[in-house]
Structures are given as structure tokens and as C-alpha cells.
Design an enzyme around this catalytic site. Structure first.
Site: not given
Ligand SMILES: *Cc1c(COP(=O)(O)O)cnc(C)c1O
Length: 422
Positions: A239, A275, A342-343, A371
């Protein structure tokens, strides 16, 4: 820090001009810098070096095999949310005993696959899932190691679509219910309790919500201890945000220090599931301007990448910085950068002041490493873009552009339809 920069007014990824990549791999195409990926992983991982920890890269942010293999080589684990991601992680060489499995809808088939591969831990999101995993582990004559994903009900102050730790979200088990669920898990014959897990949302730009969640997890761990359940792993999820525009998220070191301070003398192994913070600014989307179009109310720049390639702007109203690949003095104009889909929601930028880019010119859509490709689709029957990994002065196509044949590969027309056309 990333490795995209201008040299002689031309945009490079490491030592490769983006123009060369566009010429060889075509557009639209995703370009990743291996130096940036390694740097980001190391910075994040080493921020926690004072604590026993495992950095389980969140596969869903970018699941390209080559990228997963880089993290495998650096000693990373994986956070997965499907059987498909487990397959990718294993294929890329991430050891099963460093894989944690989250997600509210694990199917029987996926549970069996993960049990057979003997992954480190399931992050359980409901009581029914706990029952299902115990049943499947019994059927396969094994034990499932688990953590409960609790919903700590803290507001991550991010976009509502990417907040996951509020009472109203579908994720996790209400923290008030967690004690009961742990007690139930303890009685199960084929379940071994390892830890507590949470993941409160994505693109957080402040440490406070993380610390608030951690406080609640600590409280829970204390209560569990009183009832004789000891917690060996504390999974804080992912996150941590990145700068897309003018956000100022805390650097990993600051996040790690705040977490370590809050943990105090609690002895457990931390699991982290970053992530976006690792891959987000390590990639860009390279696209070409097709047309300029002026209507009575707007000026459009039409490019060859659409919302099927990069959905974040359409989906979350996300901002991505846009740069011309060849930098020169020119006028700027307020434009909408739109794709061929086409949106009306097919846009990359809206009402953005940008240097005028002419048809045929290349444009870089920055911060597209997370993403991006992994959310791409074939909508409007558009073959998905190529992915390219750069290392110094070399580049490698790590996923080739789909062909038109690929589009229909799994389709068939039943015989009776042919007979209809007599
Ligand atoms: C999406 C997700 C992450 C990674 O989130 P980021 O914001 O990309 O760091 C980690 N753990 C879980 C369970 C997720 O669903």
C-alpha cells in the site's frame, strides 16, 4: 529515483533511446528499467534490515515473468491473489515457502493447487474460507498454515476503489470477530495458525494509517497471547504510495522506521507485500500520436494506446505524467489525450497542458509500471501491447505483442452455424 532521463534532448531508459525501442518493438509498448526495479526492491527490503522480515512482492501490481524473476533473484517472496499468480511466481523461481496467498474468493481448485505446492501461508478472509481450507487440507492429508486477514477499520485516505481496510469493504475479517475466529481455527485438525495479516489499501501517502492498523493488530496479538495463541508472523500488507504528480509519500525508510518503532519489543517476523512502490515508477507506456483533432469545445491528441492498455485514468481518474520522447522548444496547449477505443472514458489525460506533439511523434506515459499491462484487456479486439525490459544499453522483449491470431486462439464456431448459411 528512476532511470528515465533526457540525453541530448532525447528520452532514454537507462542507456537505450526510447526511439530505438519503438522502432524495434512497435507501439504501444511498456518499457521497464531493470536497474530501477532492482534499486526499488533493494531500498524497500533493506529499510527493514533491522527486523526479521520477508518482502513478498505483490504479484498483481506487475506480473511479467521477467520482473518476478528479478525479485526472485534478489531473494524476494510473493504475495499472490489467484492460482494464476501462484503459477507465475513459481515459474519465475520464487520459492513456495516465501509465498503468501490473499484474496476473498479462493476456489477449491486454487486452494488445492496452493496446498500441493506447500505455500508458506494462506491469508484467510472469511470463516467459510477457513472451513474450506481445513476441509481441503484434510482431503489432501496436509496442514494449511494460515493468518487471518483482519479488517482493522482504518481509513487509508486514498481513492475509494483502492481502500480495503474499512468496515464497509469486502476484505478481511472484522477485527472484533477475529478472536472468535482464531479460537475456531485452533480447534481445526488441519490448520496451523502462523500469524495476523492486514492490507488497508493502496497508494497511501502517509504513515499514520499504517501505524493505526499496526496498533490494532498488536492489540489483537496481545489478546491472542492471553488465550494461548502465539503469533509468529505479522503481515502488514502493501500500500505504500508513489509520486505520480505532486504526492509526497514517505520513503520506505521512513515507513520502516515508523513500523519498527511501533512494534517495539514484539518478537515476530514481519511480512511486507509492496507492489506499486517497487514497480510503479520503474515503467512507462510508450505510445505514438496518431492524429490531432479540434472540436468546437476541445483539442484532442489521439494516440495509439487506449484504456485497454492502461486503464488507470479511466478507472480511478488517475494522473500519469506525460512527456515527449524528443524534447524541443515548442508551444504548449491544453488537450485531452485519448485512445482509439470506442468509449468516452477512454483517455490518458484530460485538460492537460502539454507541449504540442505532432502525428508520428512518440510520447511517454510515465509511472505506468504498476497496474498497467497487468490490467490490460483485448477490448475492441486490440492485441495487447509488448513489454520490454531494459538493462543498460540492451533491451529484451519480455512479452511479445499479441497477434490478431492470438485474439481468436481460444474461440470456435460450432458446426451448426455453418449449416445455417446453406
Ligand atoms: C494489492 C495488494 C497489495 C499491494 O498493494 P500496493 O498498493 O501495490 O503496494 C498487497 N497485498 C494485498 C493483499 C493486495 O491486495
Amino acid at each position: 529515483m528512476h532511470h528515465f532521463h533526457y540525453r541530448n534532448d532525447e528520452l532514454y531508459c537507462e542507456d537505450v533511446p526510447l526511439r530505438t525501442i519503438a522502432r524495434d518493438a512497435g507501439t504501444p509498448c511498456y518499457v521497464y528499467s531493470s536497474a530501477t526495479l532492482q534499486h526499488h526492491f533493494r531500498v524497500f527490503d533493506s529499510a527493514f534490515e533491522g527486523m526479521p522480515h520477508i518482502t513478498c512482492y505483490s504479484v498483481k501490481a506487475n506480473s511479467n515473468l521477467a520482473i518476478l524473476a528479478i525479485f526472485a533473484a534478489l531473494g524476494g517472496g510473493a504475495d499472490i491473489v489467484s492460482g494464476g499468480e501462484l503459477f507465475r511466481a513459481l515459474r519465475a523461481g520464487i520459492p513456495a515457502d516465501r509465498i503468501v496467498y490473499s484474496g476473498v474468493g479462493k476456489s477449491r481448485d486454487e486452494i488445492d493447487y496452493a496446498l500441493r505446492e506447500n505455500i508458506m501461508m494462506f491469508n484467510i478472509e472469511s470463516i467459510q474460507e477457513l472451513d474450506a481450507i481445513n476441509d481441503r487440507a484434510a482431503a489432501l492429508n496436509t496442514r494449511a498454515r494460515i493468518a487471518l486477514r483482519v479488517n482493522p477499520d482504518v481509513d487509508p485516505k486514498t481513492h475509494p476503489y483502492i481502500s480495503t481496510g474499512l468496515k464497509k469493504n469486502k476484505f478481511g475479517i472484522d477485527i472484533e470477530e477475529a478472536l472468535k475466529t482464531y479460537a475456531r481455527a485452533r480447534e481445526m485438525s488441519h490448520i496451523e495458525i502462523l500469524g495476523i495479516d492486514c492490507h488497508i489499501g493502496s497508494q497511501l501517502t502517509d504513515t499514520a494509517p499504517f501505524i493505526e492498523a499496526l496498533k490494532r493488530l498488536k492489540l489483537l496479538a496481545g489478546r491472542l497471547k492471553e488465550s494461548g495463541i502465539s503469533i509468529r508472523y505479522l503481515d502488514l500488507g502493501g500500500g505504500l504510495g508513489i509520486p505520480y504528480h505532486d504526492e509526497l509519500p514517505p520513503p520506505p525508510r521512513e515507513y520502516a522506521d515508523a513500523v519498527t518503532r511501533e512494534l517495539g519489543d514484539m518478537s515476530c517476523t514481519l511480512i511486507l507485500e509492496p507492489g506499486r512502490v517497487i514497480v510503479g515508477n520503474a515503467g512507462l507506456l510508450l505510445t505514438q500520436v496518431l492524429y490531432e483533432k479540434k472540436t468546437p469545445s476541445k483539442q484532442f491528441m489521439i494516440v495509439d494506446a487506449g484504456m485497454n492498455d492502461l486503464i488507470r485514468p479511466s478507472f480511478y481518474g488517475a494522473y500519469h505524467h506525460i512527456q515527449p520522447v524528443v524534447h524541443k522548444d515548442r508551444e504548449s496547449l491544453v488537450v485531452d489525450v485519448v485512445g482509439p477505443i470506442c468509449e468516452s472514458s477512454d483517455f490518458i489525460a484530460k485538460d492537460r497542458e502539454l507541449p504540442v506533439m505532432k502525428p508520428g511523434e512518440l510520447m511517454a506515459v510515465m509511472s505506468a509500471g504498476a497496474y498497467g499491462f497487468c490490467m490490460a484487456s483485448n477490448y475492441n479486439s486490440r492485441p495487447r501491447a509488448a513489454e520490454v525490459l531494459v538493462k543498460e544499453n540492451q533491451f529484451f522483449v519480455t512479452r511479445k505483442r499479441e497477434s490478431r491470431e492470438d485474439l481468436v486462439l481460444n474461440e470456435s464456431v460450432p458446426g451448426f452455424i455453418g449449416e445455417m448459411a446453406r
